[in-house]
Design a protein around this motif. Structure first.
Motif, short mmCIF file in Angstrom:
data_model
loop_
_atom_site.label_atom_id
_atom_site.label_comp_id
_atom_site.label_asym_id
_atom_site.label_seq_id
_atom_site.Cartn_x
_atom_site.Cartn_y
_atom_site.Cartn_z
N GLU A 148 0.90 -1.80 -0.07
CA GLU A 148 0.43 0.33 0.08
C GLU A 148 0.76 0.97 -0.19
OE1 GLU A 148 -1.82 -1.43 3.60
OE2 GLU A 148 -3.60 -1.53 2.73
N ARG A 149 2.32 0.93 0.31
CA ARG A 149 3.57 2.45 0.23
C ARG A 149 3.20 3.30 -1.50
NH1 ARG A 149 7.97 -0.69 3.84
NH2 ARG A 149 6.78 -0.94 6.11
N ALA A 150 3.58 3.89 -0.89
CA ALA A 150 4.31 4.61 -2.47
C ALA A 150 5.75 3.30 -3.50
CB ALA A 150 4.66 6.47 -2.22
N GLU A 151 5.15 3.73 -4.85
CA GLU A 151 5.56 2.27 -5.16
C GLU A 151 7.20 2.23 -4.50
OE1 GLU A 151 6.87 1.18 -10.07
OE2 GLU A 151 5.92 3.37 -9.61
N PHE A 162 6.90 16.30 6.16
CA PHE A 162 5.82 16.72 6.88
C PHE A 162 4.90 17.66 6.47
CE2 PHE A 162 9.08 13.99 9.39
CZ PHE A 162 7.80 13.21 9.81
N GLY A 163 5.95 18.71 5.31
CA GLY A 163 4.90 19.63 4.49
C GLY A 163 4.45 20.90 5.41
N GLU A 164 3.52 21.37 5.59
CA GLU A 164 2.74 22.31 6.32
C GLU A 164 3.19 22.25 7.71
OE1 GLU A 164 -1.32 24.91 7.32
OE2 GLU A 164 -0.78 23.35 5.23
N VAL A 165 3.03 21.35 8.10
CA VAL A 165 3.15 21.63 9.66
C VAL A 165 5.03 21.55 10.05
CG1 VAL A 165 3.44 18.79 10.42
CG2 VAL A 165 2.88 20.07 12.16
N ALA A 166 5.76 21.44 9.08
CA ALA A 166 6.62 21.94 9.21
C ALA A 166 7.51 23.06 10.03
CB ALA A 166 7.79 21.46 8.05
N GLY A 167 6.48 23.79 9.75
CA GLY A 167 6.83 25.47 9.72
C GLY A 167 6.29 25.25 11.03
N LYS A 168 5.71 24.79 11.88
CA LYS A 168 5.09 24.79 13.22
C LYS A 168 6.08 24.39 14.14
CE LYS A 168 0.92 25.53 13.07
NZ LYS A 168 0.27 26.93 13.91
N CYS A 169 7.01 23.38 13.46
CA CYS A 169 7.78 22.78 14.53
C CYS A 169 9.62 24.05 14.79
CB CYS A 169 8.94 21.87 13.54
SG CYS A 169 7.77 20.16 13.32
N GLU A 170 9.62 24.49 13.73
CA GLU A 170 10.32 25.94 14.23
C GLU A 170 9.78 27.04 15.11
OE1 GLU A 170 12.30 26.83 9.72
OE2 GLU A 170 10.40 27.41 9.54
N ASP A 207 0.05 11.93 10.56
CA ASP A 207 -0.80 12.19 9.52
C ASP A 207 0.13 12.45 8.51
OD1 ASP A 207 -3.52 11.83 8.69
OD2 ASP A 207 -3.47 14.27 8.23
N SER A 208 0.99 13.79 8.46
CA SER A 208 1.57 14.15 7.20
C SER A 208 3.05 13.05 6.58
CB SER A 208 2.90 15.06 7.19
OG SER A 208 1.46 16.15 8.07
N PHE A 209 3.16 12.35 8.19
CA PHE A 209 3.77 10.95 7.16
C PHE A 209 3.49 9.85 6.58
CE2 PHE A 209 5.94 6.98 8.69
CZ PHE A 209 7.46 7.67 8.14
N GLN A 210 2.12 9.62 6.83
CA GLN A 210 1.16 8.38 6.50
C GLN A 210 0.86 8.96 4.69
OE1 GLN A 210 1.29 5.04 7.26
NE2 GLN A 210 1.91 5.76 9.23
N ARG A 211 0.45 10.24 5.06
CA ARG A 211 0.49 10.22 3.61
C ARG A 211 1.49 10.45 2.32
NH1 ARG A 211 -2.61 14.93 6.15
NH2 ARG A 211 -1.22 16.01 5.65
N ARG A 271 -1.43 5.43 -3.00
CA ARG A 271 -2.05 4.52 -3.20
C ARG A 271 -3.81 4.28 -2.20
NH1 ARG A 271 1.17 0.09 -4.58
NH2 ARG A 271 3.08 1.50 -6.43
N ILE A 272 -4.47 2.96 -2.46
CA ILE A 272 -5.88 2.97 -1.34
C ILE A 272 -5.07 2.05 -0.59
CG2 ILE A 272 -7.58 2.54 -1.98
CD1 ILE A 272 -7.53 3.33 -5.10
N PRO A 273 -5.93 1.98 0.38
CA PRO A 273 -5.57 0.83 1.47
C PRO A 273 -6.34 -0.22 1.32
CG PRO A 273 -6.30 3.34 2.53
CD PRO A 273 -6.92 3.16 1.34
N VAL A 274 -5.78 -1.40 1.05
CA VAL A 274 -6.41 -2.73 0.82
C VAL A 274 -8.34 -2.51 1.38
CG1 VAL A 274 -6.64 -4.38 1.43
CG2 VAL A 274 -4.81 -4.02 0.95
N ARG A 275 -8.37 -2.71 2.58
CA ARG A 275 -9.94 -2.50 3.33
C ARG A 275 -10.62 -1.44 2.34
NH1 ARG A 275 -6.68 1.07 6.72
NH2 ARG A 275 -7.08 3.32 6.81
N ASP A 276 -9.90 -0.64 1.79
CA ASP A 276 -11.07 -0.68 1.13
C ASP A 276 -11.34 -0.88 -0.31
OD1 ASP A 276 -11.10 2.49 3.25
OD2 ASP A 276 -10.02 3.78 1.46
N LEU A 277 -10.53 -1.30 -0.53
CA LEU A 277 -10.36 -2.45 -1.75
C LEU A 277 -11.54 -3.76 -1.44
CD1 LEU A 277 -6.90 -2.02 -3.57
CD2 LEU A 277 -8.77 -1.26 -4.30
#
Length: 667
Positions: A242-245, A366-374, A460-464, A470-476
Motif C-alpha cells: 500500500e506504500r508509494a511505489e 512533513f509539509g505544512e506542519v514543518a513550519g510549526k516545528c520551527e 498524519d503527514s508521514f502516512q500520506r 495508493r488505496i488501502p486494501v481495506r477500502d478495496l
C-alpha cells in the motif's frame, strides 16, 4: 505463444466475467493477487506449471522467477489478456481450453525432461473443478491429474476456500508420501497481505501444540511437496504494497532446508523502484550501532546476491511489547508506565540529543506542519528511526536488540515525535493499555498540549507521504470483495464521518474512516483532519447501549450536537447524571447513549484552542463499549424521550433503579 484447445462446454467463464466485471478486473489486474506466490522460494532456473493463469497477474511474477513457464486457463478471453501482458516473454507458453485436453497434450507432446515441473500452482481452479471435470470428487480428480507432473524435489501450491477443503484433500490416500504445509491468507485471497504458516501460528498462539488454523472460513494455501526438500520453507510473509511505489516491499521469515533448520528474515522490494530503499537498510545498521553503542544492539543485516533483497538475523526472545503487556497484567498501570518511560529513555536517549535544525528533506515529508516545528524548542538525535515501537525491540540474554529499522533517516527529526509514535501505537494496540493514558503517560513522557497536536499532525503527514496515491486494501475489500468474511460476529467497526471541505455538516461515506471494535469495545485516539471542528460517530448498526468511559477532544469534553438516541451525561466528571438535550453550546461529559433505532449515531462539536491553527490535528480520545439489545428493552426509554421532546425540557434523575440502569450499575 497462445494455443487454443477445445473450449470448455458452454463457455461458462464468459458469463461469470460479464456478471462480475468490476470485481474481476480489479482482482486480476491490481497485482495484489500475485502476493499468493511471491514469497515462496523457487529454485532457479525453475520450470513452472500454472493452472488457472487468468489475466496473468501471477504469470508475470512466476515468469520472472522461472526458466520455463507453462500456463493454462479454461477461458480463451482471459488467456488473450494474459497473452497481451506476457505473451512476448520467451519462457512463457499459454494454453486455453479444456483441462483434460491440456493434460493430454503435456503428456504426449512435451519431451520427457519437460514433463516434470519444479513448481505447480493451482490458484483458483480447484474451487471450480466441477465446471470442467465430472464425477463426485472433481477437485481430487484434478489433483490426481496434476501430481504426475510434479518433480520429486518440487512443490505444488493450491488455493483453498478454507480448512474444510484442506481436510477433504489431505484425507485422501492420494497424498500419501507427500509432505503438506498449510498457510492462512488474510484478509482474503483477492487482496492477500499476509501469508501465515500453520506452524508459525501454532508457535505464537497455541504454545507449539495443536493446529494454528482458524475456524475453517479463512482462505488457505496448501503446499504439497515430496520428501526431497531442497528449497527453504516459508513460515510467514507480510506485504507492504500500500506504500508509494519506491517503498513497497514484503518481509518474510524462512526456515532453511538444511539439517539445522535455522531461520532468517528477508526484506524484498515489490517494485524495481523500491530496490534502492531496501538495499539502503544494510547501511543503516552501522549508523544506528554507532549512536547507541552498547546500550541497544542492532540486528545484523547483509546484502544478498539479488538486488532489492536484504537478509537479517531471526532473533528469539520477548519483545518489549510483550514485556510491557506482562508488566501491565501482573503489576498494574503504574508499574507499566514506569517501564514504558524506561523504554523511551533506552531507544530515544536524552544524553545524545542535540538542537533540532530544519532541513528540506524534513519539509518534503512533513509539509505544512514543518513550519510549526520551527516555533518550538525541539531536540533531535544524530540518527532518527521513526519506528521504534516496542514490538521492534527484542529482550534476550540481558540485552535489547532493535530488529527492524527500515524507517531510519539521517536528517534531523524531533525526538518528541519519536516518543509520540511509540506511545500512540502502543496505546492503541489494546483496551487495557488505555489505562496508561488515564495515568497521564503522555504528560509523564514530556508531551503536552500544542506540541502533542503538532506531532499528531506530523504522523498524519508521514502516512500520506508514505502511501502517496495508493488505496488501502481495506477500502478495496469493501468496494469489490462481495461476501468477504468478517473477523467475527462480536466484532464491528466504529465509523467516523468528517464534514465536507467547507466545514458544513454534510457527512458522506467518501469522508469516513473505520476503527475496529474488538468484542464491541474500542479504546484509542481517532485521527481527525486539520481544521475539523465536528465529527459524527456510528458505533453499530442495530439498537443498543453505548457506554462511554472517555470522550475528550484535546483533553476537554466536546459538545453533543445531535443524536438519534437518549444521551446520559454529567456536567462535570463527578456531577449529577442527567438525560435529555444538552444546553446549547455547553460541553459535557457523556456517560452513555441509549439507541432504540437502527443506525445509531451521534455528532460532537468542539471549539479549537486559541493556540492551535487550522493546520493542527485534533486528538479525540475515545473509550467505549457497545452492546446490542432488543428494541423492546429500550421501549420505556423511547417513551421518555418522546415525553422529553414534547415538553422541551430535560428529565433529571438522582435516585432509583432507573438511574442505576443508566449508569451501568444494574443489568
Amino acid at each position: 505463444m497462445l494455443e487454443i484447445l477445445r473450449t470448455c462446454p458452454k463457455d461458462r467463464y464468459r458469463s461469470v466475467i460479464q456478471e462480475r466485471k468490476s470485481e474481476f478486473l480489479l482482482e486480476e489486474l491490481s497485482g495484489l493477487k500475485a502476493n499468493l506466490v511471491r514469497a515462496f522460494k523457487i529454485p532457479a532456473p525453475a520450470s513452472v506449471l500454472e493452472i488457472g493463469g487468468g489475466c496473468g497477474s501471477l504469470t508475470e511474477v512466476l515468469a520472472e522467477k522461472s526458466g520455463r513457464l507453462v500456463s493454462w486457463d479454461s477461458d480463451p478471453v482471459r488467456c488473450k489478456i494474459n497473452e497481451v501482458r506476457n505473451g512476448e516473454r520467451e519462457n512463457v507458453t499459454l494454453y486455453a481450453g479444456d483441462f483434460r485436453d491440456f493434460c493430454r497434450k503435456i503428456r504426449l507432446n512435451l519431451p520427457r525432461e519437460q514433463k516434470r515441473f519444479d513448481l505447480i500452482t493451482c490458484i483458483g481452479p480447484i474451487q471450480r473443478a466441477s465446471q470442467f471435470l465430472s464425477g463426485e470428487a472433481p477437485c481430487r480428480e484434478m489433483l490426481r491429474e496434476l501430481l504426475p507432473f510434479l518433480a520429486e524435489d518440487g512443490f505444488m501450491l493450491i488455493l483453498l476456500k478454507g480448512i474444510g477443503e484442506y481436510r477433504q484433500i489431505v484425507g485422501d490416500s492420494l497424498l500419501s508420501g507427500y509432505r503438506t504445509e498449510l498457510y492462512e491468507v488474510r484478509p482474503d485471497e483477492k487482496f492477500p497481505m499476509e501469508i501465515t504458516g500453520e506452524r508459525w501460528l501454532s508457535e505464537r498462539h497455541f504454545g507449539g501444540e495443536g493446529s494454528g488454523t482458524g475456524d475453517g472460513t479463512v482462505p488457505a494455501l496448501l503446499l504439497i511437496q515430496g520428501n526431497r526438500r531442497t528449497a527453504d520453507t516459508l513460515l510467514y510473509a507480510k506485504f507492504s504494497g500500500e506504500r508509494a511505489e519506491k517503498y513497497a516491499l514484503y518481509t518474510a521469515v524462512y526456515e532453511k532446508f538444511a539439517a539445522d533448520g535455522a531461520r532468517y528474515v528477508e526484506k524484498t522490494a515489490l517494485t524495481k523502484a523500491a530496490a534502492v530503499h531496501v538495499d539502503r537498510i544494510c547501511t543503516l545498521s552501522g549508523k544506528l550501532a554507532g549512536m547507541y553503542g552498547d546500550s541497544l544492539q542492532i540486528n545484523r543485516c547483509e546484502a544478498t546476491e539479488k538486488a532489492g533483497t536484504v537478509r537479517m538475523e531471526y532473533l528469539t526472545g520477548e519483545t518489549f511489547e510483550e514485556y510491557l503487556d506482562r508488566i501491565l497484567e501482573e503489576q498494574g498501570p503504574e508499574a507499566c508506565t514506569k517501564a514504558l518511560i524506561r523504554y523511551l529513555d533506552l531507544v530515544v536517549p536524552k544524553d545524545r540529543e542535540t538542537a533540532f535544525v530544519m532541513t528540506e528533506p524534513f519539509r518534503e515529508i512533513f509539509g505544512e506542519v514543518a513550519g510549526k516545528c520551527e516555533t518550538l524548542s525541539l531536540k533531535t538525535l544524530p540518527v532518527s528511526d521513526v519506528d521504534l515501537i516496542p514490538a521492534n525491540v527484542i529482550r534476550s540474554g540481558g540485552k535489547s536488540t532493535l530488529i527492524d529499522y527500515e524507517w531510519t533517516f539521517g536528517f534531523p527529526i524531533p525526538s518528541g515525535f519519536l516518543r509520540y509514535r511509540i506511545l500512540f501505537y502502543y496505546l492503541r494496540g489494546g483496551e487495557k493499555r488505555q489505562l496508561l493514558e488515564e495515568d497521564g503517560i503522555y504528560e509523564k513522557a514530556g508531551l503536552f498540549g500544542q506540541e502533542r497536536r503538532i506531532f499528531a499532525s506530523m504522523e498524519d503527514s508521514f502516512q500520506r507521504w508514505l502511501t502517496k496515491d495508493r488505496i488501502p486494501v481495506r477500502d478495496l475489500q469493501e468496494e469489490f470483495s462481495h461476501g468477504c468474511a468478517k473477523t467475527g460476529s462480536r466484532d464491528r467497526d466504529l465509523r467516523v464521518y468528517f464534514p465536507g471541505e467547507d466545514g458544513a455538516e454534510t457527512f458522506s461515506e467518501m469522508r469516513a474512516s473505520d476503527y475496529r471494535m474488538k468484542d464491541g469495545s474500542f479504546s484509542g485516539e481517532l485521527k481527525v483532519p486539520p481544521g475539523t471542528t465536528m465529527i459524527r460517530l456510528d458505533p453499530g448498526d442495530s439498537p443498543g447501549i453505548l457506554r462511554i468511559r472517555r470522550l475528550t477532544v484535546d483533553g476537554r469534553p466536546p459538545m453533543l450536537l445531535r443524536t438519534n438516541g437518549m444521551p446520559v451525561f454529567r456536567e462535570s466528571e463527578d456531577g449529577i447524571i442527567q438525560t435529555g438535550p444538552l444546553p446549547s453550546g455547553k460541553p459535557a461529559y457523556l456517560s452513555a447513549i441509549y439507541f432504540w433505532e437502527e443506525d445509531p449515531n451521534f455528532t460532537i462539536r468542539w471549539e479549537p484552542e486559541k493556540t492551535s491553527s487550522t493546520a493542527d490535528c485534533h486528538i479525540v480520545s475515545f473509550a467505549c463499549s457497545f452492546t446490542e439489545v432488543s428494541r423492546d428493552f429500550l421501549t420505556p426509554l423511547a417513551d421518555l424521550q418522546k415525553q422529553r421532546e414534547a415538553s422541551a425540557s430535560g428529565i433529571h434523575h438522582r435516585k432509583g433503579g432507573f438511574l442505576r440502569r443508566l449508569t451501568g450499575r444494574e443489568n
